[in-house]
Design a protein around this motif. Structure first.
Motif, PDB file in Angstrom:
ATOM      1  N   SER A 110      12.767   6.450   6.349  1.00 11.08           N
ATOM      2  CA  SER A 110      11.442   6.968   6.613  1.00 11.08           C
ATOM      3  C   SER A 110      10.385   5.892   6.534  1.00 11.08           C
ATOM      4  O   SER A 110      10.453   5.165   6.123  1.00 11.08           O
ATOM      5  N   THR A 111       9.423   6.101   7.644  1.00  8.22           N
ATOM      6  CA  THR A 111       8.503   5.214   8.051  1.00  8.22           C
ATOM      7  C   THR A 111       7.218   5.841   7.323  1.00  8.22           C
ATOM      8  O   THR A 111       6.090   5.104   7.776  1.00  8.22           O
ATOM      9  N   ALA A 112       7.058   6.858   6.705  1.00 11.58           N
ATOM     10  CA  ALA A 112       5.812   7.582   6.188  1.00 11.58           C
ATOM     11  C   ALA A 112       4.898   6.328   5.617  1.00 11.58           C
ATOM     12  O   ALA A 112       3.611   6.375   5.913  1.00 11.58           O
ATOM     13  N   SER A 113       5.609   5.890   4.540  1.00 12.86           N
ATOM     14  CA  SER A 113       4.760   4.710   3.748  1.00 12.86           C
ATOM     15  C   SER A 113       4.215   3.691   4.593  1.00 12.86           C
ATOM     16  O   SER A 113       3.011   3.405   4.376  1.00 12.86           O
ATOM     17  N   SER A 145      10.205  10.218  -1.354  1.00 18.66           N
ATOM     18  CA  SER A 145      11.196   9.702  -0.260  1.00 18.66           C
ATOM     19  C   SER A 145      12.466   9.322  -1.120  1.00 18.66           C
ATOM     20  O   SER A 145      13.458   9.518  -0.620  1.00 18.66           O
ATOM     21  N   ASN A 146      12.459   8.533  -2.210  1.00 17.91           N
ATOM     22  CA  ASN A 146      13.462   8.176  -3.000  1.00 17.91           C
ATOM     23  C   ASN A 146      14.188   9.324  -3.499  1.00 17.91           C
ATOM     24  O   ASN A 146      15.460   9.255  -3.447  1.00 17.91           O
ATOM     25  N   ALA A 147      13.476  10.380  -3.675  1.00 13.75           N
ATOM     26  CA  ALA A 147      14.339  11.975  -4.294  1.00 13.75           C
ATOM     27  C   ALA A 147      15.140  12.351  -3.265  1.00 13.75           C
ATOM     28  O   ALA A 147      16.229  12.761  -3.410  1.00 13.75           O
ATOM     29  N   LEU A 148      14.586  12.460  -2.001  1.00 16.31           N
ATOM     30  CA  LEU A 148      15.189  13.098  -0.884  1.00 16.31           C
ATOM     31  C   LEU A 148      16.481  12.107  -0.270  1.00 16.31           C
ATOM     32  O   LEU A 148      17.085  12.722  -0.070  1.00 16.31           O
ATOM     33  N   LYS A 149      16.151  10.964  -0.508  1.00 17.23           N
ATOM     34  CA  LYS A 149      17.206   9.883  -0.170  1.00 17.23           C
ATOM     35  C   LYS A 149      18.307  10.275  -1.213  1.00 17.23           C
ATOM     36  O   LYS A 149      19.769  10.304  -0.637  1.00 17.23           O
TER      37      LYS A 149
END
Length: 163
Positions: A110-113, A145-149
């Motif tokens: 993810s590049t959102a951050s 993002s970490n939870a989804l990973k």
């Protein structure tokens, strides 16, 4: 005459613990509370300062002296109060967990951050009036993002890198 932009000193009697869950709340600007309340709730706003309760299972979002505002009185879903899955994560730029999930599935990362950080650095965010917590979403983006990973079993090493 008092300006709407005048910063008032903290009131000694203002509660620091949520009246429902008894967890400490984080002080938020009055403009945040005013921007987030539904009209009926805004009409009864009276406390000089408010705190944000981030406890997921607690119905209270904001509390102040002799008043509290709950989830259904807020104009947007509150990230910390909604079940994981399709919550809004970045209110300024419209990024939700669904967007993060799609990006992770399609690209492995993810590049959102990075995108949000670049926009914050160019002073394009409006967290104080768009985000119910009244502050930047980057911590929420990282957590989501970490939870989804973990959920999707995605690791950065395994992610395809696109040039």
């Amino acid at each position: 005459m008092e300006s709407c932009c005048t910063v008032k000193p903290a009131t000694a009697a203002s509660p620091t613990q949520c009246p429902d869950c008894d967890k400490p709340g984080r002080l938020v600007d009055r403009i945040t509370v005013k921007a987030m309340l539904r009209p009926e709730a805004l009409m009864r706003l009276s406390a000089p300062e408010h705190r944000f309760c981030a406890t997921p299972e607690c119905p209270v979002v904001y509390f102040g002296i002799e008043e509290a505002f709950e989830r259904e009185e807020i104009v947007v879903p509150v990230f910390q109060k909604e079940p994981a899955g399709d919550r809004p994560v970045c209110y300024c730029f419209g990024i939700g967990e669904g967007d993060l999930r799609l990006e992770l599935v399609e690209t492995g990362r993810s590049t959102a951050s990075d995108r949000v950080t670049a926009l914050v650095n160019t002073d394009r965010c409006a967290c104080e009036v768009k985000n119910p917590q009244g502050s930047c979403c980057l911590g929420n983006l990282a957590a989501a993002s970490n939870a989804l990973k973990v959920e999707l079993n995605v690791t950065e090493e395994a992610a395809p890198h696109h040039a």
